[in-house]
Design an enzyme around this catalytic site. Structure first.
Site, PDB file in Angstrom:
ATOM      1  CG  ASP A 187      57.934 -33.465  29.486  1.00  0.00           C
ATOM      2  OD1 ASP A 187      58.482 -34.231  28.872  1.00  0.00           O
ATOM      3  OD2 ASP A 187      56.591 -33.264  29.630  1.00  0.00           O
TER       4      ASP A 187
ATOM      5  CE  LYS B  25      56.474 -36.876  30.358  1.00  0.00           C
ATOM      6  NZ  LYS B  25      55.867 -37.276  29.171  1.00  0.00           N
TER       7      LYS B  25
ATOM      8  CG  ASN C  99      60.148 -36.561  32.408  1.00  0.00           C
ATOM      9  OD1 ASN C  99      60.481 -37.440  31.950  1.00  0.00           O
ATOM     10  ND2 ASN C  99      59.707 -35.406  31.571  1.00  0.00           N
TER      11      ASN C  99
END
Ligand SMILES: O=C(Nc1ccc2c(c1)CCNCC2)c1ccc(-c2cn[nH]c2)cc1OCc1ccccc1
Length: 341
Positions: A133, A135, A138
């Protein structure tokens, strides 16, 4: 209810809420014994529902991570109705907001950040995990303007290591690799490289390479793999983006090739250093001594207690003392002098 907060308030001063995410709230806090600032992620168990396994994954994964560019978990407090995660303080907020505020970053500033991202991802992969995840939301900015990777709720640790294929389609569509959104079996490490390519694009361009409000249109753009290169991109940046956002995962750059890629080396004399500066097993003498004195225990028994890594007050005190030492602050615990009668 107060009973839940009581356990937290034993060890932390808790200040205002700074962010509310999907199923969590983040408050600022201060560890009383060390005086160090922390972020406290608060989750109501009843609101977690099917997200509970994701939280358990995040906690177990973060307990195994100790790296200069991965957000540190200090303390896990589970009460009757809540789970509190005490985390590394990152007052710079999300990289996402930082990019928006500047429209896009220069190639030089992008390189400083991207080397830190590659360092974190190489470390996570070496531990046998795929993040899945990646991105700008994050990646948080700490008080030293360094990046810290967060959100290991979707990460995967295939039984047979990263050589095993994964099946679950997850993460944010705009950053997801073609093979992942097509529901094919994929390799986590390869999918992470694609996401890092999309991340690099957002840093350099200030927009997404593949974007569409319609899900199917977005999927078509990703599987086609064609995107616009803004005129301000150097030819070296265009080449690196092309090598990372290869639709065919077998033609895509490997993380190992990123570490000393010519674009990554511009202005630098050494490849990306991905090894951790604070190995999990290493126990710092100064911190142990200060804790032993404070707890009126022998150094040996204090060492033994810390080595259990229970992510309780002992773990938090040790790690926050270590953080203090690494920021050049005195390795001291608060000397609480009770008021004289
Ligand atoms: O320390 C954290 N955040 C944070 C702390 C202080 C400040 C800011 C942000 C920016 C907003 N202005 C006030 C200064 C912080 C640390 C860890 C985690 C975390 C680690 N795994 N999961 C979450 C999340 C954190 O936050 C989320 C956030 C809150 C407000 C906006 C932007 C980001």
């Amino acid at each position: 209810p107060l009973s839940d907060a009581a356990e937290l308030l034993k060890y932390y001063e808790v200040y205002d809420t700074i962010g509310t995410g999907g199923f969590a709230k983040v408050k600022l806090g201060r560890h009383i014994l060390t005086g160090e600032k922390v972020a406290i992620k608060i989750m109501e168990k009843k609101n977690l529902g099917e997200d509970l396994p994701r939280v358990k994954t995040e906690i177990e994964t973060m307990k195994n991570m100790s790296h200069q560019h991965v957000c540190r978990l200090y303390h896990v407090i589970e009460t009757h109705s809540r789970i509190y995660l005490v985390l590394e303080y990152c007052p710079g907020g999300e990289l996402f907001d930082y990019i928006i505020a500047k429209a896009h970053l220069s190639e030089e500033e992008t390189r400083v950040f991207f080397r830190q991202i590659v360092s974190a991802v190489a470390y996570v992969h070496n531990k046998g995990y795929a993040h899945r995840d990646l991105k700008p939301e994050n990646l948080l900015i700490d008080d030293d303007h360094n990046l810290k990777l967060i959100d290991f709720g979707l990460c995967a640790k295939p039984k047979g290591g990263l050589g095993d294929e994964l099946m679950t389609c997850c993460g944010s569509p705009a950053y997801a690799a073609p093979e992942l959104i097509q529901g094919k079996a994929y390799f986590g490490a390869e999918a992470d490289v694609w996401s890092m390519g999309v991340l690099l694009y957002t840093l350099l361009c200030g927009s997404l390479p593949f974007d569409d409000d319609n899900h199917m249109a977005l999927f078509r753009k990703i599987t086609r793999g064609k995107y616009w290169n803004p005129p301000w991109l150097s030819s070296d940046s265009i080449l690196l983006l092309k090598q990372m956002m290869q639709v065919d995962p077998k033609r895509r750059l490997k993380v190992g090739q990123l570490l000393d890629h010519p674009w990554m080396m511009k202005g630098y004399s050494s490849p990306v250093e991905w090894h951790t500066r604070q190995p999990l097993g290493h126990i710092d003498d100064d911190c142990i001594i200060e804790m032993a004195v404070h707890m009126k225990r022998s150094k040996q028994s204090t060492m033994h207690l810390v080595s259990e890594w229970k992510y309780d007050q002992t773990t938090a005190t040790y790690l926050l003392l270590l953080a203090k030492k690494q920021s050049g602050r005195p390795v001291r615990l608060l000397r609480y002098i009770p008021p004289q009668e």
